[in-house]
Design a protein around this motif. Structure first.
Motif, PDB file in Angstrom:
ATOM      1  N   ASP A 269       0.800  -1.253  -0.044  1.00  0.00           N
ATOM      2  CA  ASP A 269       0.022  -0.023   0.074  1.00  0.00           C
ATOM      3  C   ASP A 269       0.771   1.291  -0.148  1.00  0.00           C
ATOM      4  O   ASP A 269       0.278   2.317  -0.319  1.00  0.00           O
ATOM      5  CB  ASP A 269      -1.001   0.070   1.310  1.00  0.00           C
ATOM      6  CG  ASP A 269      -2.059  -0.950   1.272  1.00  0.00           C
ATOM      7  OD1 ASP A 269      -2.599  -1.243   0.278  1.00  0.00           O
ATOM      8  OD2 ASP A 269      -1.984  -1.853   2.191  1.00  0.00           O
ATOM      9  N   THR A 270       2.075   1.084   0.529  1.00  0.00           N
ATOM     10  CA  THR A 270       2.709   2.448   0.551  1.00  0.00           C
ATOM     11  C   THR A 270       4.194   2.457  -0.158  1.00  0.00           C
ATOM     12  O   THR A 270       4.925   1.392   0.000  1.00  0.00           O
ATOM     13  CB  THR A 270       3.354   2.623   2.087  1.00  0.00           C
ATOM     14  OG1 THR A 270       2.119   2.767   3.016  1.00  0.00           O
ATOM     15  CG2 THR A 270       4.052   3.696   2.436  1.00  0.00           C
ATOM     16  N   PHE A 271       4.577   3.334  -0.796  1.00  0.00           N
ATOM     17  CA  PHE A 271       5.940   3.464  -1.194  1.00  0.00           C
ATOM     18  C   PHE A 271       7.115   3.719  -0.346  1.00  0.00           C
ATOM     19  O   PHE A 271       6.912   5.176  -0.050  1.00  0.00           O
ATOM     20  CB  PHE A 271       5.783   4.496  -2.524  1.00  0.00           C
ATOM     21  CG  PHE A 271       4.803   4.314  -3.782  1.00  0.00           C
ATOM     22  CD1 PHE A 271       5.272   2.926  -4.449  1.00  0.00           C
ATOM     23  CD2 PHE A 271       3.627   4.812  -3.904  1.00  0.00           C
ATOM     24  CE1 PHE A 271       4.468   2.712  -5.723  1.00  0.00           C
ATOM     25  CE2 PHE A 271       2.858   4.611  -4.960  1.00  0.00           C
ATOM     26  CZ  PHE A 271       3.251   3.723  -5.668  1.00  0.00           C
TER      27      PHE A 271
ATOM     28  N   THR B 103       1.249   8.642   2.507  1.00  0.00           N
ATOM     29  CA  THR B 103       0.091   8.160   1.828  1.00  0.00           C
ATOM     30  C   THR B 103      -1.236   8.822   2.457  1.00  0.00           C
ATOM     31  O   THR B 103      -2.452   8.493   1.856  1.00  0.00           O
ATOM     32  CB  THR B 103      -0.007   6.756   2.737  1.00  0.00           C
ATOM     33  OG1 THR B 103      -0.320   7.033   4.160  1.00  0.00           O
ATOM     34  CG2 THR B 103       1.125   5.916   2.303  1.00  0.00           C
ATOM     35  N   GLN B 104      -0.932  10.045   3.015  1.00  0.00           N
ATOM     36  CA  GLN B 104      -2.014  10.809   3.536  1.00  0.00           C
ATOM     37  C   GLN B 104      -1.547  12.305   3.935  1.00  0.00           C
ATOM     38  O   GLN B 104      -0.414  12.307   4.020  1.00  0.00           O
ATOM     39  CB  GLN B 104      -2.761  10.230   4.852  1.00  0.00           C
ATOM     40  CG  GLN B 104      -1.911   9.897   5.686  1.00  0.00           C
ATOM     41  CD  GLN B 104      -2.666   9.109   6.865  1.00  0.00           C
ATOM     42  OE1 GLN B 104      -3.750   8.924   6.914  1.00  0.00           O
ATOM     43  NE2 GLN B 104      -2.014   8.561   7.651  1.00  0.00           N
TER      44      GLN B 104
ATOM     45  N   ARG C 168      -0.256   6.298  -3.050  1.00  0.00           N
ATOM     46  CA  ARG C 168      -0.505   4.827  -2.701  1.00  0.00           C
ATOM     47  C   ARG C 168      -0.245   3.795  -3.624  1.00  0.00           C
ATOM     48  O   ARG C 168      -0.380   4.171  -4.823  1.00  0.00           O
ATOM     49  CB  ARG C 168      -1.824   4.794  -2.416  1.00  0.00           C
ATOM     50  CG  ARG C 168      -2.110   5.535  -0.916  1.00  0.00           C
ATOM     51  CD  ARG C 168      -3.630   5.396  -0.229  1.00  0.00           C
ATOM     52  NE  ARG C 168      -3.816   6.433   0.708  1.00  0.00           N
ATOM     53  CZ  ARG C 168      -4.640   6.513   1.352  1.00  0.00           C
ATOM     54  NH1 ARG C 168      -5.863   5.844   0.851  1.00  0.00           N
ATOM     55  NH2 ARG C 168      -5.031   7.452   2.298  1.00  0.00           N
ATOM     56  N   SER C 169       0.243   2.890  -3.565  1.00  0.00           N
ATOM     57  CA  SER C 169       0.681   1.509  -4.341  1.00  0.00           C
ATOM     58  C   SER C 169      -0.754   1.011  -4.863  1.00  0.00           C
ATOM     59  O   SER C 169      -1.094  -0.171  -4.827  1.00  0.00           O
ATOM     60  CB  SER C 169       1.560   0.709  -3.517  1.00  0.00           C
ATOM     61  OG  SER C 169       1.839  -0.243  -4.588  1.00  0.00           O
ATOM     62  N   ASP C 170      -1.305   1.972  -5.578  1.00  0.00           N
ATOM     63  CA  ASP C 170      -2.696   1.338  -6.364  1.00  0.00           C
ATOM     64  C   ASP C 170      -2.466   1.301  -7.856  1.00  0.00           C
ATOM     65  O   ASP C 170      -1.778   2.279  -8.553  1.00  0.00           O
ATOM     66  CB  ASP C 170      -3.563   2.478  -5.919  1.00  0.00           C
ATOM     67  CG  ASP C 170      -4.394   2.252  -4.575  1.00  0.00           C
ATOM     68  OD1 ASP C 170      -4.457   1.043  -4.197  1.00  0.00           O
ATOM     69  OD2 ASP C 170      -4.992   3.144  -4.132  1.00  0.00           O
TER      70      ASP C 170
ATOM     71  N   THR D 237     -11.394   4.843 -10.270  1.00  0.00           N
ATOM     72  CA  THR D 237     -11.619   5.524  -9.102  1.00  0.00           C
ATOM     73  C   THR D 237     -10.300   5.430  -8.394  1.00  0.00           C
ATOM     74  O   THR D 237     -10.237   6.053  -7.227  1.00  0.00           O
ATOM     75  CB  THR D 237     -12.667   4.880  -8.360  1.00  0.00           C
ATOM     76  OG1 THR D 237     -12.267   3.302  -8.011  1.00  0.00           O
ATOM     77  CG2 THR D 237     -14.068   5.082  -8.868  1.00  0.00           C
ATOM     78  N   HIS D 238      -9.122   4.819  -8.872  1.00  0.00           N
ATOM     79  CA  HIS D 238      -7.675   4.633  -8.173  1.00  0.00           C
ATOM     80  C   HIS D 238      -6.769   5.396  -8.917  1.00  0.00           C
ATOM     81  O   HIS D 238      -6.620   5.365 -10.098  1.00  0.00           O
ATOM     82  CB  HIS D 238      -7.319   3.313  -7.842  1.00  0.00           C
ATOM     83  CG  HIS D 238      -8.370   2.783  -7.104  1.00  0.00           C
ATOM     84  ND1 HIS D 238      -9.755   2.333  -7.079  1.00  0.00           N
ATOM     85  CD2 HIS D 238      -8.319   2.803  -5.371  1.00  0.00           C
ATOM     86  CE1 HIS D 238     -10.230   1.983  -6.055  1.00  0.00           C
ATOM     87  NE2 HIS D 238      -9.415   2.107  -4.864  1.00  0.00           N
TER      88      HIS D 238
END
Ligand code: DAH
Length: 339
Positions: free
Chosen positions: A157-159, A169-170, A196-198, A203-204
Protein backbone atom coordinates in the motif's frame (compact mmCIF):
# COMPACT_ATOMS: atom_id res chain seq x y z
CA UNK A 1 42.02 34.90 -87.18
CA UNK A 2 38.90 36.79 -87.94
CA UNK A 3 36.93 33.58 -88.13
CA UNK A 4 38.45 32.30 -84.94
CA UNK A 5 37.40 35.47 -83.12
CA UNK A 6 33.93 35.21 -84.61
CA UNK A 7 33.69 31.65 -83.32
CA UNK A 8 34.85 32.64 -79.86
CA UNK A 9 32.31 35.41 -79.81
CA UNK A 10 29.47 33.13 -80.86
CA UNK A 11 30.45 30.44 -78.41
CA UNK A 12 30.70 33.00 -75.57
CA UNK A 13 27.29 34.42 -76.43
CA UNK A 14 25.78 30.95 -76.53
CA UNK A 15 27.20 30.05 -73.15
CA UNK A 16 26.18 33.36 -71.59
CA UNK A 17 22.65 32.92 -72.75
CA UNK A 18 22.56 29.40 -71.37
CA UNK A 19 23.67 30.55 -67.91
CA UNK A 20 20.81 30.45 -65.44
CA UNK A 21 22.79 31.33 -62.36
CA UNK A 22 25.25 34.06 -61.48
CA UNK A 23 27.90 31.51 -60.57
CA UNK A 24 27.64 29.90 -64.05
CA UNK A 25 27.93 33.31 -65.62
CA UNK A 26 31.12 33.93 -63.74
CA UNK A 27 32.51 30.60 -64.97
CA UNK A 28 31.86 31.77 -68.52
CA UNK A 29 33.65 35.07 -67.86
CA UNK A 30 36.69 33.23 -66.57
CA UNK A 31 36.64 30.79 -69.48
CA UNK A 32 36.72 33.56 -72.09
CA UNK A 33 38.16 36.69 -70.50
CA UNK A 34 40.23 35.25 -67.67
CA UNK A 35 44.03 35.08 -67.58
CA UNK A 36 43.92 31.66 -69.14
CA UNK A 37 40.78 32.43 -71.12
CA UNK A 38 40.29 31.93 -74.83
CA UNK A 39 40.42 35.59 -75.81
CA UNK A 40 43.54 36.16 -73.78
CA UNK A 41 45.11 33.24 -75.63
CA UNK A 42 44.37 35.02 -78.91
CA UNK A 43 46.08 38.18 -77.65
CA UNK A 44 49.10 36.14 -76.70
CA UNK A 45 49.18 34.80 -80.30
CA UNK A 46 49.45 38.37 -81.71
CA UNK A 47 53.19 38.02 -82.07
CA UNK A 48 52.58 35.54 -84.92
CA UNK A 49 50.40 38.00 -86.82
CA UNK A 50 52.13 40.02 -89.49
CA UNK A 51 52.80 43.57 -88.26
CA UNK A 52 50.50 45.27 -90.81
CA UNK A 53 47.51 43.25 -89.66
CA UNK A 54 48.16 43.64 -85.96
CA UNK A 55 46.13 46.84 -85.52
CA UNK A 56 43.18 45.29 -87.32
CA UNK A 57 43.32 42.09 -85.33
CA UNK A 58 43.88 44.12 -82.17
CA UNK A 59 40.79 46.12 -82.84
CA UNK A 60 38.81 42.97 -83.57
CA UNK A 61 39.93 41.42 -80.31
CA UNK A 62 38.90 44.55 -78.44
CA UNK A 63 35.53 44.60 -80.12
CA UNK A 64 34.98 40.97 -79.29
CA UNK A 65 36.00 41.55 -75.71
CA UNK A 66 33.69 44.55 -75.43
CA UNK A 67 30.79 42.62 -76.92
CA UNK A 68 31.29 39.71 -74.55
CA UNK A 69 31.63 42.05 -71.57
CA UNK A 70 28.51 43.90 -72.47
CA UNK A 71 26.56 40.69 -72.84
CA UNK A 72 27.94 39.43 -69.52
CA UNK A 73 26.92 42.60 -67.75
CA UNK A 74 23.51 42.61 -69.32
CA UNK A 75 22.88 38.99 -68.37
CA UNK A 76 24.24 39.53 -64.87
CA UNK A 77 21.73 42.30 -64.26
CA UNK A 78 18.95 40.16 -65.66
CA UNK A 79 19.82 37.25 -63.37
CA UNK A 80 20.17 39.53 -60.35
CA UNK A 81 16.76 41.00 -61.00
CA UNK A 82 15.23 37.53 -61.36
CA UNK A 83 16.83 36.42 -58.12
CA UNK A 84 15.57 39.48 -56.29
CA UNK A 85 12.06 38.97 -57.61
CA UNK A 86 12.14 35.36 -56.52
CA UNK A 87 13.26 36.35 -53.03
CA UNK A 88 10.62 39.05 -52.74
CA UNK A 89 7.94 36.63 -53.81
CA UNK A 90 9.09 34.06 -51.27
CA UNK A 91 9.36 36.48 -48.40
CA UNK A 92 6.10 38.22 -49.02
CA UNK A 93 4.00 38.76 -45.90
CA UNK A 94 0.28 38.67 -46.34
CA UNK A 95 -0.84 41.19 -43.76
CA UNK A 96 -4.47 40.37 -44.46
CA UNK A 97 -4.13 36.78 -43.14
CA UNK A 98 -5.94 36.28 -39.82
CA UNK A 99 -3.52 35.78 -36.92
CA UNK A 100 -3.04 32.34 -35.42
CA UNK A 101 -4.74 32.10 -32.06
CA UNK A 102 -2.31 31.27 -29.31
CA UNK A 103 -3.55 28.45 -27.15
CA UNK A 104 -4.17 29.40 -23.58
CA UNK A 105 -4.34 26.68 -20.96
CA UNK A 106 -7.20 26.19 -18.58
CA UNK A 107 -7.48 25.76 -14.86
CA UNK A 108 -7.69 22.12 -13.84
CA UNK A 109 -10.88 20.88 -12.13
CA UNK A 110 -8.69 19.91 -9.15
CA UNK A 111 -7.43 23.47 -8.92
CA UNK A 112 -10.91 24.93 -9.19
CA UNK A 113 -12.21 22.55 -6.52
CA UNK A 114 -9.23 23.24 -4.24
CA UNK A 115 -9.67 27.00 -4.56
CA UNK A 116 -13.32 26.56 -3.66
CA UNK A 117 -12.47 24.49 -0.56
CA UNK A 118 -9.76 26.98 0.45
CA UNK A 119 -12.16 29.88 0.00
CA UNK A 120 -14.68 28.22 2.33
CA UNK A 121 -12.20 27.44 5.10
CA UNK A 122 -10.21 30.66 4.83
CA UNK A 123 -13.59 32.36 5.25
CA UNK A 124 -13.96 30.50 8.54
CA UNK A 125 -10.56 31.71 9.73
CA UNK A 126 -8.42 28.72 8.75
CA UNK A 127 -4.82 29.00 7.64
CA UNK A 128 -3.59 27.05 4.58
CA UNK A 129 -0.37 25.14 5.35
CA UNK A 130 1.74 22.61 3.50
CA UNK A 131 3.93 19.67 4.35
CA UNK A 132 6.47 17.54 2.45
CA UNK A 133 5.44 14.81 0.01
CA UNK A 134 8.47 12.77 1.05
CA UNK A 135 7.81 12.07 4.69
CA UNK A 136 9.16 10.22 7.69
CA UNK A 137 7.41 7.03 8.77
CA UNK A 138 7.14 8.79 12.13
CA UNK A 139 4.91 11.60 10.84
CA UNK A 140 2.93 9.50 8.39
CA UNK A 141 2.18 6.65 10.79
CA UNK A 142 3.73 6.53 14.24
CA UNK A 143 2.80 9.99 15.50
CA UNK A 144 -0.71 9.41 14.20
CA UNK A 145 -1.10 6.39 16.46
CA UNK A 146 -0.97 3.98 13.55
CA UNK A 147 0.58 0.81 14.99
CA UNK A 148 3.59 -0.86 13.33
CA UNK A 149 1.51 -3.85 12.27
CA UNK A 150 -1.27 -1.79 10.72
CA UNK A 151 -2.22 -3.06 7.22
CA UNK A 152 -1.74 0.44 5.70
CA UNK A 153 1.98 0.11 6.47
CA UNK A 154 2.29 -2.85 4.15
CA UNK A 155 4.57 -2.33 1.17
CA UNK A 156 1.63 -3.29 -0.97
CA UNK A 157 0.00 0.00 0.00
CA UNK A 158 2.88 2.36 0.72
CA UNK A 159 5.83 3.49 -1.40
CA UNK A 160 8.89 3.27 0.85
CA UNK A 161 12.13 5.04 0.11
CA UNK A 162 13.84 3.26 2.99
CA UNK A 163 12.87 1.94 6.46
CA UNK A 164 12.22 5.40 7.79
CA UNK A 165 11.27 7.47 4.75
CA UNK A 166 8.30 7.10 2.43
CA UNK A 167 5.98 8.94 0.07
CA UNK A 168 3.22 10.16 2.36
CA UNK A 169 0.03 8.13 2.00
CA UNK A 170 -2.15 10.87 3.47
CA UNK A 171 -2.02 14.56 4.37
CA UNK A 172 -2.56 13.72 8.06
CA UNK A 173 1.21 13.98 8.83
CA UNK A 174 0.81 17.74 8.29
CA UNK A 175 -1.38 17.71 11.43
CA UNK A 176 1.59 16.51 13.44
CA UNK A 177 4.04 18.93 11.85
CA UNK A 178 1.62 21.79 12.51
CA UNK A 179 1.06 20.78 16.14
CA UNK A 180 4.84 20.70 16.63
CA UNK A 181 5.55 24.03 15.00
CA UNK A 182 2.62 26.38 15.60
CA UNK A 183 1.30 28.02 18.69
CA UNK A 184 -2.19 27.11 19.89
CA UNK A 185 -4.99 27.54 19.03
CA UNK A 186 -4.72 26.08 15.53
CA UNK A 187 -7.15 26.20 12.65
CA UNK A 188 -5.63 24.92 9.46
CA UNK A 189 -6.20 23.07 6.24
CA UNK A 190 -3.38 21.30 4.44
CA UNK A 191 -3.89 20.41 0.79
CA UNK A 192 -1.38 18.24 -1.01
CA UNK A 193 -0.39 15.26 -3.07
CA UNK A 194 -0.41 11.78 -1.54
CA UNK A 195 0.79 8.43 -2.84
CA UNK A 196 -0.44 4.87 -2.59
CA UNK A 197 0.62 1.74 -4.32
CA UNK A 198 -2.62 1.42 -6.28
CA UNK A 199 -3.32 0.30 -9.83
CA UNK A 200 -4.83 2.96 -12.08
CA UNK A 201 -8.55 2.59 -12.74
CA UNK A 202 -11.67 4.79 -12.85
CA UNK A 203 -11.51 5.46 -9.10
CA UNK A 204 -7.86 4.82 -8.18
CA UNK A 205 -4.50 6.34 -8.92
CA UNK A 206 -1.06 5.91 -7.30
CA UNK A 207 -0.98 9.65 -6.78
CA UNK A 208 -3.89 11.85 -5.82
CA UNK A 209 -4.66 14.79 -3.53
CA UNK A 210 -6.15 15.23 -0.12
CA UNK A 211 -7.07 18.18 2.00
CA UNK A 212 -6.47 17.77 5.68
CA UNK A 213 -8.24 19.94 8.21
CA UNK A 214 -7.52 20.43 11.88
CA UNK A 215 -8.75 22.61 14.73
CA UNK A 216 -7.24 22.59 18.22
CA UNK A 217 -8.37 24.86 21.01
CA UNK A 218 -9.82 24.71 24.48
CA UNK A 219 -13.31 23.19 24.64
CA UNK A 220 -13.52 21.95 21.04
CA UNK A 221 -16.25 19.31 20.86
CA UNK A 222 -17.80 16.95 18.34
CA UNK A 223 -20.56 19.55 17.94
CA UNK A 224 -17.97 21.98 16.52
CA UNK A 225 -16.86 19.31 14.07
CA UNK A 226 -20.45 18.63 12.98
CA UNK A 227 -21.28 22.29 12.59
CA UNK A 228 -18.10 23.02 10.63
CA UNK A 229 -18.53 20.14 8.20
CA UNK A 230 -22.25 20.81 7.75
CA UNK A 231 -21.42 24.39 6.80
CA UNK A 232 -18.63 23.22 4.51
CA UNK A 233 -20.97 20.80 2.72
CA UNK A 234 -23.61 23.48 2.21
CA UNK A 235 -21.09 25.94 0.82
CA UNK A 236 -19.61 23.34 -1.49
CA UNK A 237 -22.66 21.47 -2.74
CA UNK A 238 -25.55 23.88 -2.14
CA UNK A 239 -27.54 25.20 0.81
CA UNK A 240 -30.01 22.28 0.84
CA UNK A 241 -27.24 19.76 1.45
CA UNK A 242 -27.51 17.72 4.65
CA UNK A 243 -24.73 15.74 6.29
CA UNK A 244 -24.78 12.37 8.02
CA UNK A 245 -22.08 11.11 10.36
CA UNK A 246 -21.50 7.34 10.33
CA UNK A 247 -19.32 5.82 13.07
CA UNK A 248 -15.99 4.67 11.70
CA UNK A 249 -12.45 3.95 12.84
CA UNK A 250 -9.27 5.91 12.29
CA UNK A 251 -6.30 5.33 14.61
CA UNK A 252 -5.68 9.06 15.01
CA UNK A 253 -9.22 10.10 15.99
CA UNK A 254 -11.59 8.98 18.72
CA UNK A 255 -14.48 8.95 18.10
CA UNK A 256 -14.16 8.77 14.31
CA UNK A 257 -16.76 9.13 11.61
CA UNK A 258 -17.28 9.08 7.91
CA UNK A 259 -19.43 11.84 6.53
CA UNK A 260 -22.03 11.49 3.81
CA UNK A 261 -23.83 14.34 2.08
CA UNK A 262 -27.30 14.18 0.56
CA UNK A 263 -26.99 13.46 -3.13
CA UNK A 264 -26.98 16.80 -4.91
CA UNK A 265 -28.26 15.11 -8.07
CA UNK A 266 -31.52 13.74 -6.67
CA UNK A 267 -31.67 15.66 -3.39
CA UNK A 268 -31.70 12.43 -1.39
CA UNK A 269 -34.45 10.48 -3.13
CA UNK A 270 -32.00 7.99 -4.62
CA UNK A 271 -30.63 7.92 -8.16
CA UNK A 272 -27.99 6.30 -10.33
CA UNK A 273 -25.45 8.85 -9.13
CA UNK A 274 -25.77 7.90 -5.43
CA UNK A 275 -26.46 4.27 -6.28
CA UNK A 276 -30.00 4.56 -4.97
CA UNK A 277 -29.05 5.47 -1.41
CA UNK A 278 -29.62 9.23 -1.55
CA UNK A 279 -26.23 9.75 0.17
CA UNK A 280 -22.68 10.22 -1.05
CA UNK A 281 -19.61 9.67 1.14
CA UNK A 282 -17.23 12.61 1.06
CA UNK A 283 -14.75 12.47 3.94
CA UNK A 284 -13.34 10.97 7.13
CA UNK A 285 -13.09 12.84 10.41
CA UNK A 286 -13.06 12.63 14.17
CA UNK A 287 -11.90 14.09 17.47
CA UNK A 288 -8.11 14.03 17.60
CA UNK A 289 -6.97 11.08 19.72
CA UNK A 290 -5.52 12.16 23.11
CA UNK A 291 -2.44 10.04 22.36
CA UNK A 292 -1.84 11.98 19.13
CA UNK A 293 -2.10 15.29 20.96
CA UNK A 294 0.23 14.11 23.72
CA UNK A 295 2.86 12.77 21.28
CA UNK A 296 3.06 16.24 19.73
CA UNK A 297 3.40 17.91 23.10
CA UNK A 298 -0.17 19.09 23.60
CA UNK A 299 -1.92 18.38 26.88
CA UNK A 300 -5.21 16.61 26.08
CA UNK A 301 -6.54 17.61 29.52
CA UNK A 302 -6.34 21.23 28.48
CA UNK A 303 -6.87 21.14 24.72
CA UNK A 304 -9.02 19.16 22.35
CA UNK A 305 -9.47 19.22 18.62
CA UNK A 306 -11.04 17.72 15.57
CA UNK A 307 -9.59 16.71 12.21
CA UNK A 308 -10.84 15.66 8.83
CA UNK A 309 -9.47 14.45 5.53
CA UNK A 310 -11.11 14.97 2.14
CA UNK A 311 -10.10 13.54 -1.22
CA UNK A 312 -9.72 16.44 -3.63
CA UNK A 313 -10.29 14.34 -6.76
CA UNK A 314 -13.39 12.91 -5.15
CA UNK A 315 -14.78 16.40 -4.71
CA UNK A 316 -13.87 17.42 -8.25
CA UNK A 317 -15.43 14.24 -9.68
CA UNK A 318 -18.63 14.76 -7.70
CA UNK A 319 -18.94 18.48 -8.25
CA UNK A 320 -18.35 18.32 -11.99
CA UNK A 321 -19.99 14.92 -12.52
CA UNK A 322 -16.91 13.31 -14.02
CA UNK A 323 -17.20 9.54 -14.02
CA UNK A 324 -13.58 8.52 -14.56
CA UNK A 325 -10.72 9.79 -12.44
CA UNK A 326 -8.21 9.11 -15.22
CA UNK A 327 -9.62 12.09 -17.13
CA UNK A 328 -8.18 14.30 -14.40
CA UNK A 329 -4.65 13.12 -15.10
CA UNK A 330 -4.59 13.17 -18.89
CA UNK A 331 -4.60 16.96 -19.16
CA UNK A 332 -6.38 16.82 -22.48
CA UNK A 333 -7.38 20.38 -22.96
CA UNK A 334 -10.60 19.51 -24.75
CA UNK A 335 -11.60 18.00 -21.39
CA UNK A 336 -10.16 20.75 -19.20
CA UNK A 337 -11.83 23.52 -21.17
CA UNK A 338 -15.23 22.32 -20.03
CA UNK A 339 -14.85 23.54 -16.47
N1 DAH B 1 -6.06 10.29 6.46
C1 DAH B 1 -7.33 9.60 6.23
C2 DAH B 1 -7.23 8.78 4.95
O1 DAH B 1 -6.35 8.97 4.18
C3 DAH B 1 -8.45 10.57 6.10
C4 DAH B 1 -8.77 11.17 7.43
C5 DAH B 1 -9.71 10.60 8.23
C6 DAH B 1 -8.10 12.28 7.88
C7 DAH B 1 -10.03 11.13 9.46
C8 DAH B 1 -8.39 12.81 9.12
C9 DAH B 1 -9.36 12.22 9.90
O2 DAH B 1 -7.79 13.88 9.59
O3 DAH B 1 -9.64 12.77 11.10
O4 DAH B 1 -8.04 7.93 4.75
Amino acid sequence: MKEKLQKIREEAMRQIEASEELSKLNDVRVAFLGKKGELTAVLKGMKDVIPEERPIVGQLVNETRAAIEEMLEHTKQKLERAEMNFRLKQEVIDVTLPAKRSRVGHRHPNTIALEEVERIFVGMGYEVVEGPEIEYDYYNFEALNIPPDHPAKDEQDTFYINDKILLRTQTSPVQVRTMESRPLPIRMIAPGRVFRSDEVDATHSPSFHQIEGMVIDKNITFADLKGTLAEFAKELFGQDTKVKFRPHHFPFTEPSAEVDVTCFKCGGKGCRFCKGSGWIEILGCGMIHPKVLRMSGIDPEEYSGFAFGVGLERIALLKYEIDDMRLLYENDDRFLRQF
